[in-house]
Design a protein around this motif. Structure first.
Motif, PDB file in Angstrom:
ATOM      1  N   SER A 100     -10.505  10.912   1.360  1.00  0.00           N
ATOM      2  CA  SER A 100     -10.456   9.501   1.757  1.00  0.00           C
ATOM      3  C   SER A 100      -9.483   8.729   0.858  1.00  0.00           C
ATOM      4  N   LEU A 101      -9.480   9.017  -0.445  1.00  0.00           N
ATOM      5  CA  LEU A 101      -8.517   8.368  -1.339  1.00  0.00           C
ATOM      6  C   LEU A 101      -7.090   8.762  -0.998  1.00  0.00           C
ATOM      7  N   ALA A 102      -6.864  10.036  -0.712  1.00  0.00           N
ATOM      8  CA  ALA A 102      -5.520  10.500  -0.364  1.00  0.00           C
ATOM      9  C   ALA A 102      -5.039   9.853   0.938  1.00  0.00           C
ATOM     10  N   ALA A 103      -5.937   9.684   1.896  1.00  0.00           N
ATOM     11  CA  ALA A 103      -5.568   9.038   3.162  1.00  0.00           C
ATOM     12  C   ALA A 103      -5.220   7.567   2.941  1.00  0.00           C
ATOM     13  N   GLU A 104      -5.987   6.879   2.099  1.00  0.00           N
ATOM     14  CA  GLU A 104      -5.673   5.486   1.787  1.00  0.00           C
ATOM     15  C   GLU A 104      -4.337   5.378   1.076  1.00  0.00           C
ATOM     16  N   ASN A 105      -4.069   6.301   0.158  1.00  0.00           N
ATOM     17  CA  ASN A 105      -2.787   6.288  -0.553  1.00  0.00           C
ATOM     18  C   ASN A 105      -1.626   6.543   0.402  1.00  0.00           C
ATOM     19  N   SER A 107      -1.534   5.824   3.556  1.00  0.00           N
ATOM     20  CA  SER A 107      -1.389   4.633   4.375  1.00  0.00           C
ATOM     21  C   SER A 107      -0.653   3.535   3.604  1.00  0.00           C
ATOM     22  N   LEU A 108      -1.013   3.332   2.351  1.00  0.00           N
ATOM     23  CA  LEU A 108      -0.335   2.336   1.523  1.00  0.00           C
ATOM     24  C   LEU A 108       1.130   2.704   1.300  1.00  0.00           C
ATOM     25  N   ARG A 109       1.389   3.981   1.067  1.00  0.00           N
ATOM     26  CA  ARG A 109       2.763   4.441   0.856  1.00  0.00           C
ATOM     27  C   ARG A 109       3.601   4.217   2.116  1.00  0.00           C
ATOM     28  N   ALA A 110       2.993   4.471   3.281  1.00  0.00           N
ATOM     29  CA  ALA A 110       3.696   4.228   4.550  1.00  0.00           C
ATOM     30  C   ALA A 110       4.001   2.750   4.725  1.00  0.00           C
ATOM     31  N   GLY A 111       3.084   1.897   4.286  1.00  0.00           N
ATOM     32  CA  GLY A 111       3.315   0.460   4.358  1.00  0.00           C
ATOM     33  C   GLY A 111       4.463   0.012   3.473  1.00  0.00           C
ATOM     34  N   LEU A 112       4.665   0.677   2.352  1.00  0.00           N
ATOM     35  CA  LEU A 112       5.774   0.358   1.474  1.00  0.00           C
ATOM     36  C   LEU A 112       7.108   0.833   2.051  1.00  0.00           C
ATOM     37  N   LEU A 113       7.074   1.964   2.721  1.00  0.00           N
ATOM     38  CA  LEU A 113       8.306   2.532   3.278  1.00  0.00           C
ATOM     39  C   LEU A 113       8.735   1.820   4.558  1.00  0.00           C
ATOM     40  N   GLY A 114       7.748   1.308   5.285  1.00  0.00           N
ATOM     41  CA  GLY A 114       8.049   0.703   6.590  1.00  0.00           C
ATOM     42  C   GLY A 114       8.387  -0.742   6.558  1.00  0.00           C
TER      43      GLY A 114
END
Length: 114
Positions: A100-105, A107-114
């Protein structure tokens, strides 16, 4: 209802029991296994790395959204904890929480890239 019913999640005179950890946003409980399981110290180090990465990603995303300069945090170097013969953390609990932590990370990383 009796004391033990309330203690172990039963209804108390028509009132619902306390919500589960997933519903409240609280981290899950890591139970100790009688035999086997992951080494506790290595598990806590792994979860700390994942949590630290999450906090850094959240701060970078907040900076990006506010227009401030930010740097992409590096991905945490995660290794699966070794197993022990007695008294380790329950493997299912650890795997569920780490995923669950890896999935949240991610998602956050994708938000930074997008």
């Amino acid at each position: 209802m009796g004391f033990f019913s309330r203690l172990f999640g039963g209804d108390d005179e028509g009132r619902p029991s306390a919500p589960a950890a997933a519903e409240t946003g609280m981290p899950p409980i890591l139970r100790t296994s009688r035999s086997g399981g992951y080494d506790k110290r290595e598990t806590l180090v792994m979860l700390d790395k994942l949590t630290t990465e999450k906090v850094l990603l959240e701060e970078a995303l907040a900076a990006k959204n506010s227009g401030a300069p930010y740097q992409m945090p590096p991905e945490a170097d995660i290794t699966v904890p070794s197993t022990v013969k007695m008294g380790g953390f329950n493997e299912e609990d650890v795997n569920e929480y780490a995923e669950s932590l890896a999935a949240e990370n991610a998602s956050l990383r994708a938000g930074l890239l997008g």
